[in-house]
Design an enzyme around this catalytic site. Structure first.
Site, PDB file in Angstrom:
ATOM      1  N   HIS A   1       0.779  -1.194  -0.037  1.00  0.00           N
ATOM      2  CA  HIS A   1       0.057  -0.022   0.192  1.00  0.00           C
ATOM      3  C   HIS A   1       0.811   1.147  -0.109  1.00  0.00           C
ATOM      4  O   HIS A   1       1.905   1.283   0.328  1.00  0.00           O
ATOM      5  CB  HIS A   1      -0.960   0.190   1.247  1.00  0.00           C
TER       6      HIS A   1
ATOM      7  N   CYS B   1       4.092  -4.319   6.736  1.00  0.00           N
ATOM      8  CA  CYS B   1       3.735  -3.832   5.284  1.00  0.00           C
ATOM      9  C   CYS B   1       4.614  -3.668   4.385  1.00  0.00           C
ATOM     10  O   CYS B   1       5.863  -3.231   4.670  1.00  0.00           O
ATOM     11  CB  CYS B   1       2.474  -2.859   4.943  1.00  0.00           C
TER      12      CYS B   1
END
Length: 312
Positions: A116, A129
């Site tokens: 992301h 992430c």
């Protein structure tokens, strides 16, 4: 629940991103290259290189983009292994980190790992992430789909093209090629699915440790068979089925090696299974499916519960 950046990260320097024309090793935090014209069609595979802090995007075996990224910091390391995109959400917000925005989210695990947009300070800084420049994450979001393979590893090699003289895990006579083609009738590539189509994403894993092959649809194991092979280590390889190859009368795969550049060369002919299981596999095979070689055991330490991932 997604681990990652804080609520104001998209205001940080370099987070928006900038497309540049540079050598890969010269990219600065937030910079990326994007050249989809190099290969306009075909299956996409994403490789995250932890050592380089780079994300490489391949389409039909040709690299079309490279971006800087920021992976997990010490104590929150990004897991390595083979993942598939489980969910896509252009306007995702974290349920864990104060409703933090995580634009253009491609989910890799249900317990918190994703690609992301986020802050890129030039070193690993996330909670697990893979943070990307905002502009790059938007471009990537347009070319990924449910089931897109994402390999996270210390190192990788460029994809190779492989044609297997048969459907998979079995041989066949050339005159039977039409039967092979028939198994793919009415089966679309995941890139052609709508997000709510509900088609099962099929993946196969061959483990030399367990001497078996398992088939997973979405997050559920649906079939298991015996692995027959030459007895040597399989190495860490990922094969993406592109479809039939008319010229060579076989199945056309794009193959990637990760983790160990010295691993044995790609050769799908090294592995087979019993005829009854090979016949049963036909119901699961579709363009875009992935087939993984691993020497790891297939237990929860190397595959996380309902996520599709082989941890390395």
């Amino acid at each position: 629940m997604l681990a990652g950046a804080g609520g104001l990260v998209l205001m940080a320097s370099g987070a928006l991103g900038q497309q540049v024309f540079k050598e890969i090793h010269e990219l600065q935090p937030g910079e990326f290259t994007w050249h989809p014209e190099r290969q306009p069609t075909g299956p996409v595979a994403v490789i995250v290189s932890l050592d380089e802090q780079r994300v490489h995007v391949y389409r039909n075996g040709v690299r079309i983009a490279v971006s800087t990224c920021s992976t997990g910091k010490p104590g929150h390391s990004t897991p390595t292994g083979v993942f598939v995109v489980l969910q896509k959400d252009r306007n995702h917000r974290s349920s864990t980190y104060n409703d933090a925005p995580m634009p253009n989210m491609n989910r890799l695990t249900w317990d918190g790992v994703a690609l992301h947009a986020g802050n890129l300070p030039g070193y690993p800084a996330s909670h697990g992430c893979v943070r990307l420049p905002l502009k790059f994450s938007a471009l990537l979001f347009e070319v990924t789909h449910l089931g897109t393979p994402v390999i996270i590893a210390d190192s990788h090699t460029a994809p190779a093209e492989v044609v297997h003289p048969g459907l998979v895990l079995s041989g066949y006579a050339e005159h039977e090629f039409e039967d092979v083609l028939a198994t793919l009738d009415d089966k679309k590539h995941p890139a052609d699915w709508a997000l709510d189509d509900g088609y099962p994403i099929s993946s196969m894993i061959a483990s030399s440790y367990d001497a078996k092959i398992v088939v997973i649809e979405n997050d559920r194991e649906v079939a298991e068979g015996k692995l027959l092979w030459d007895g040597r280590p399989l190495g860490s390889h990922v094969y993406v089925l592109q479809g039939p190859h008319e010229g060579q009368k076989g199945m056309h795969w794009s193959a990637l090696t990760y983790g160990d550049p010295a691993a044995e060369a790609h050769d799908l002919r090294r592995v087979r299974t019993e005829e009854s299981f090979a016949a049963d596999l036909r119901r699961y095979i579709h363009p875009g499916m992935i087939f993984i070689f691993t020497d790891l055991p297939l237990h929860p330490d190397s595959r996380s519960g309902r996520d599709f991932v082989i941890m390395s």
